[in-house]
Design a protein around this motif. Structure first.
Motif, PDB file in Angstrom:
ATOM      1  N   VAL A 188     -76.839 -10.143   0.605  1.00  0.00           N
ATOM      2  CA  VAL A 188     -76.856 -11.131  -0.347  1.00  0.00           C
ATOM      3  C   VAL A 188     -75.421 -11.315  -1.311  1.00  0.00           C
ATOM      4  N   ALA A 189     -75.145  -9.836  -1.599  1.00  0.00           N
ATOM      5  CA  ALA A 189     -73.925  -9.579  -2.605  1.00  0.00           C
ATOM      6  C   ALA A 189     -72.718 -10.289  -1.671  1.00  0.00           C
ATOM      7  N   VAL A 190     -72.577 -10.115  -0.494  1.00  0.00           N
ATOM      8  CA  VAL A 190     -71.662 -10.286   0.491  1.00  0.00           C
ATOM      9  C   VAL A 190     -71.398 -11.986   0.038  1.00  0.00           C
ATOM     10  N   ALA A 191     -72.414 -12.286   0.414  1.00  0.00           N
ATOM     11  CA  ALA A 191     -72.686 -14.076   0.594  1.00  0.00           C
ATOM     12  C   ALA A 191     -72.221 -14.383  -0.768  1.00  0.00           C
ATOM     13  N   GLU A 192     -72.896 -13.924  -2.017  1.00  0.00           N
ATOM     14  CA  GLU A 192     -72.595 -14.296  -3.356  1.00  0.00           C
ATOM     15  C   GLU A 192     -71.031 -14.138  -3.892  1.00  0.00           C
ATOM     16  N   ALA A 193     -70.484 -13.136  -3.123  1.00  0.00           N
ATOM     17  CA  ALA A 193     -68.953 -12.872  -3.250  1.00  0.00           C
ATOM     18  C   ALA A 193     -68.236 -14.060  -2.608  1.00  0.00           C
ATOM     19  N   GLY A 194     -68.578 -14.844  -1.908  1.00  0.00           N
ATOM     20  CA  GLY A 194     -67.962 -16.016  -1.411  1.00  0.00           C
ATOM     21  C   GLY A 194     -67.750 -16.075   0.048  1.00  0.00           C
ATOM     22  N   ALA A 195     -68.305 -15.143   0.858  1.00  0.00           N
ATOM     23  CA  ALA A 195     -67.840 -14.930   2.278  1.00  0.00           C
ATOM     24  C   ALA A 195     -68.744 -16.172   2.960  1.00  0.00           C
ATOM     25  N   HIS A 196     -67.851 -16.753   3.928  1.00  0.00           N
ATOM     26  CA  HIS A 196     -68.583 -17.811   4.775  1.00  0.00           C
ATOM     27  C   HIS A 196     -69.297 -17.202   5.608  1.00  0.00           C
ATOM     28  N   VAL A 197     -68.905 -16.006   6.211  1.00  0.00           N
ATOM     29  CA  VAL A 197     -69.831 -15.359   7.173  1.00  0.00           C
ATOM     30  C   VAL A 197     -70.181 -13.826   6.657  1.00  0.00           C
ATOM     31  N   VAL A 198     -71.419 -13.660   6.870  1.00  0.00           N
ATOM     32  CA  VAL A 198     -71.731 -12.433   6.337  1.00  0.00           C
ATOM     33  C   VAL A 198     -71.989 -11.361   7.671  1.00  0.00           C
ATOM     34  N   ALA A 199     -71.176 -10.367   7.736  1.00  0.00           N
ATOM     35  CA  ALA A 199     -71.162  -9.326   8.872  1.00  0.00           C
ATOM     36  C   ALA A 199     -71.927  -8.278   8.549  1.00  0.00           C
ATOM     37  N   LEU A 200     -73.069  -8.007   9.442  1.00  0.00           N
ATOM     38  CA  LEU A 200     -73.604  -6.858   9.359  1.00  0.00           C
ATOM     39  C   LEU A 200     -74.134  -6.198  10.573  1.00  0.00           C
ATOM     40  N   ASP A 201     -74.475  -4.880  10.332  1.00  0.00           N
ATOM     41  CA  ASP A 201     -74.733  -4.111  11.479  1.00  0.00           C
ATOM     42  C   ASP A 201     -76.005  -4.776  12.343  1.00  0.00           C
TER      43      ASP A 201
ATOM     44  N   ALA B 138     -63.040  -9.297   5.855  1.00  0.00           N
ATOM     45  CA  ALA B 138     -62.711  -8.455   4.767  1.00  0.00           C
ATOM     46  C   ALA B 138     -63.759  -7.687   4.274  1.00  0.00           C
ATOM     47  N   GLN B 139     -63.687  -6.554   3.705  1.00  0.00           N
ATOM     48  CA  GLN B 139     -64.548  -5.360   3.392  1.00  0.00           C
ATOM     49  C   GLN B 139     -64.666  -5.052   1.921  1.00  0.00           C
ATOM     50  N   GLY B 140     -66.026  -5.126   1.367  1.00  0.00           N
ATOM     51  CA  GLY B 140     -65.908  -4.740  -0.122  1.00  0.00           C
ATOM     52  C   GLY B 140     -66.134  -6.126  -0.806  1.00  0.00           C
ATOM     53  N   ILE B 141     -66.930  -5.865  -1.851  1.00  0.00           N
ATOM     54  CA  ILE B 141     -67.117  -7.142  -2.773  1.00  0.00           C
ATOM     55  C   ILE B 141     -65.870  -7.632  -3.510  1.00  0.00           C
ATOM     56  N   ALA B 142     -65.105  -6.700  -4.199  1.00  0.00           N
ATOM     57  CA  ALA B 142     -63.933  -7.130  -4.526  1.00  0.00           C
ATOM     58  C   ALA B 142     -63.084  -7.574  -3.735  1.00  0.00           C
ATOM     59  N   ASP B 143     -62.909  -7.118  -2.748  1.00  0.00           N
ATOM     60  CA  ASP B 143     -61.687  -7.591  -1.599  1.00  0.00           C
ATOM     61  C   ASP B 143     -62.083  -9.071  -1.316  1.00  0.00           C
ATOM     62  N   ILE B 144     -63.474  -9.094  -0.822  1.00  0.00           N
ATOM     63  CA  ILE B 144     -64.063 -10.701  -0.584  1.00  0.00           C
ATOM     64  C   ILE B 144     -63.687 -11.470  -1.595  1.00  0.00           C
ATOM     65  N   ARG B 145     -63.873 -11.244  -2.958  1.00  0.00           N
ATOM     66  CA  ARG B 145     -63.778 -12.251  -3.756  1.00  0.00           C
ATOM     67  C   ARG B 145     -62.156 -12.466  -3.769  1.00  0.00           C
ATOM     68  N   GLN B 146     -61.176 -11.780  -3.910  1.00  0.00           N
ATOM     69  CA  GLN B 146     -59.735 -11.923  -4.026  1.00  0.00           C
ATOM     70  C   GLN B 146     -59.354 -12.759  -2.637  1.00  0.00           C
ATOM     71  N   VAL B 147     -59.880 -12.222  -1.576  1.00  0.00           N
ATOM     72  CA  VAL B 147     -59.516 -13.029  -0.399  1.00  0.00           C
ATOM     73  C   VAL B 147     -59.749 -14.382  -0.243  1.00  0.00           C
ATOM     74  N   VAL B 148     -61.058 -14.546  -0.541  1.00  0.00           N
ATOM     75  CA  VAL B 148     -61.431 -16.245  -0.553  1.00  0.00           C
ATOM     76  C   VAL B 148     -60.787 -16.739  -1.675  1.00  0.00           C
ATOM     77  N   ALA B 149     -60.502 -16.204  -2.778  1.00  0.00           N
ATOM     78  CA  ALA B 149     -59.515 -16.987  -3.652  1.00  0.00           C
ATOM     79  C   ALA B 149     -58.211 -17.098  -3.233  1.00  0.00           C
ATOM     80  N   THR B 150     -57.568 -16.478  -2.187  1.00  0.00           N
ATOM     81  CA  THR B 150     -56.181 -16.629  -1.501  1.00  0.00           C
ATOM     82  C   THR B 150     -55.772 -17.488  -0.719  1.00  0.00           C
ATOM     83  N   VAL B 151     -56.982 -17.297   0.384  1.00  0.00           N
ATOM     84  CA  VAL B 151     -56.512 -17.827   1.695  1.00  0.00           C
ATOM     85  C   VAL B 151     -57.526 -19.220   1.785  1.00  0.00           C
ATOM     86  N   ASP B 152     -57.097 -20.228   2.816  1.00  0.00           N
ATOM     87  CA  ASP B 152     -57.994 -21.230   2.963  1.00  0.00           C
ATOM     88  C   ASP B 152     -58.547 -21.521   4.180  1.00  0.00           C
TER      89      ASP B 152
END
Length: 224
Positions: free
Chosen positions: A85-98, A47-61
């Motif tokens: 850091v923001a991606v991780a704090e949004a709840g992502a289990h894995v942070v993808a970066l360049d 998932a891309q973007g902080i808002a999307d990450i938060r929403q997706v993390v809250a929706t799927v298991d």
């Protein structure tokens, strides 16, 4: 091996992204798409973007691979430590970066970015690479997963019609980390072929979750 990574062995990861200005560009919509692909068998979601990450993390298991695209040229996939850091704090289990060797906007090296993220958050790191040299450098930098995401986009390799299987062969032969094939995987046969070449997992995006592009493929095929 980390249990989250192990859970991805031999599986399908689905990237759920919509672009600015598109009808589906809404975190709730992306979360619904994520739930739909999980119902279909996806073992993880990207998932891309902080808002999307938060929403997706809250929706799927299932594990969520998060990223933050900022800009559209050069290094723009989770380009700085603050983005990571923001991606991780949004709840992502894995942070993808360049994961390329190109200069990063904040002046840090990839290794410094990974180290800084480890100090501030508990998350795995996926390096989106464009070449074997990128992958080797990312492995040395301390990432957990290598992706072929930027093959054909960073200027080091030609853009193949399908997944860059030659790069997959190189990474599997030369690197010790799990290799996730991502980029231009358009058919189930291509996904299976990527696994046959030794990929640890396969990530598919456009061909599953971007109806505008998929519709265009069919519309173009009917033009005479």
């Amino acid at each position: 091996m980390n249990p989250i990574i192990e859970s991805l062995r031999g599986t399908l990861v689905v990237s759920c992204q919509a672009y600015p200005g598109e009808p589906m560009r809404d975190p709730r919509t992306m979360a619904q798409v994520a739930a739909a692909v999980v119902a279909g068998g996806a073992a993880a979601v990207r998932a891309q973007g902080i808002a999307d990450i938060r929403q997706v993390v809250a929706t799927v298991d299932v594990p969520v691979i998060g990223l933050w695209k900022d800009g559209d040229d050069g290094v723009f996939i989770t380009p700085t430590l603050d983005h990571a850091v923001a991606v991780a704090e949004a709840g992502a289990h894995v942070v993808a970066l360049d994961g390329t060797r190109r200069p990063r906007p904040d002046g840090r090296t990839l290794a410094q970015t990974v180290a800084g993220l480890r100090e501030r958050a508990d998350a795995l790191v996926m390096a989106d690479c464009g070449s074997l040299d990128d992958a080797l450098a990312a492995q040395d930098a301390g990432v957990d997963i290598l992706g072929t995401t930027l093959s054909g986009y960073s200027g080091e390799r030609p853009r193949t019609d399908g997944p860059d299987l030659e790069l997959v062969d190189q990474l599997v032969a030369s690197c010790t980390l799990p290799v996730m094939v991502e980029g231009r995987v358009h058919t189930p046969a291509q996904a299976a072929e990527a696994l046959a070449h030794g990929a640890f997992a396969v990530c598919v995006g456009t061909a599953i979750t971007h109806p505008t592009t998929i519709t265009g493929w069919f519309a173009d095929a009917l033009v005479r």
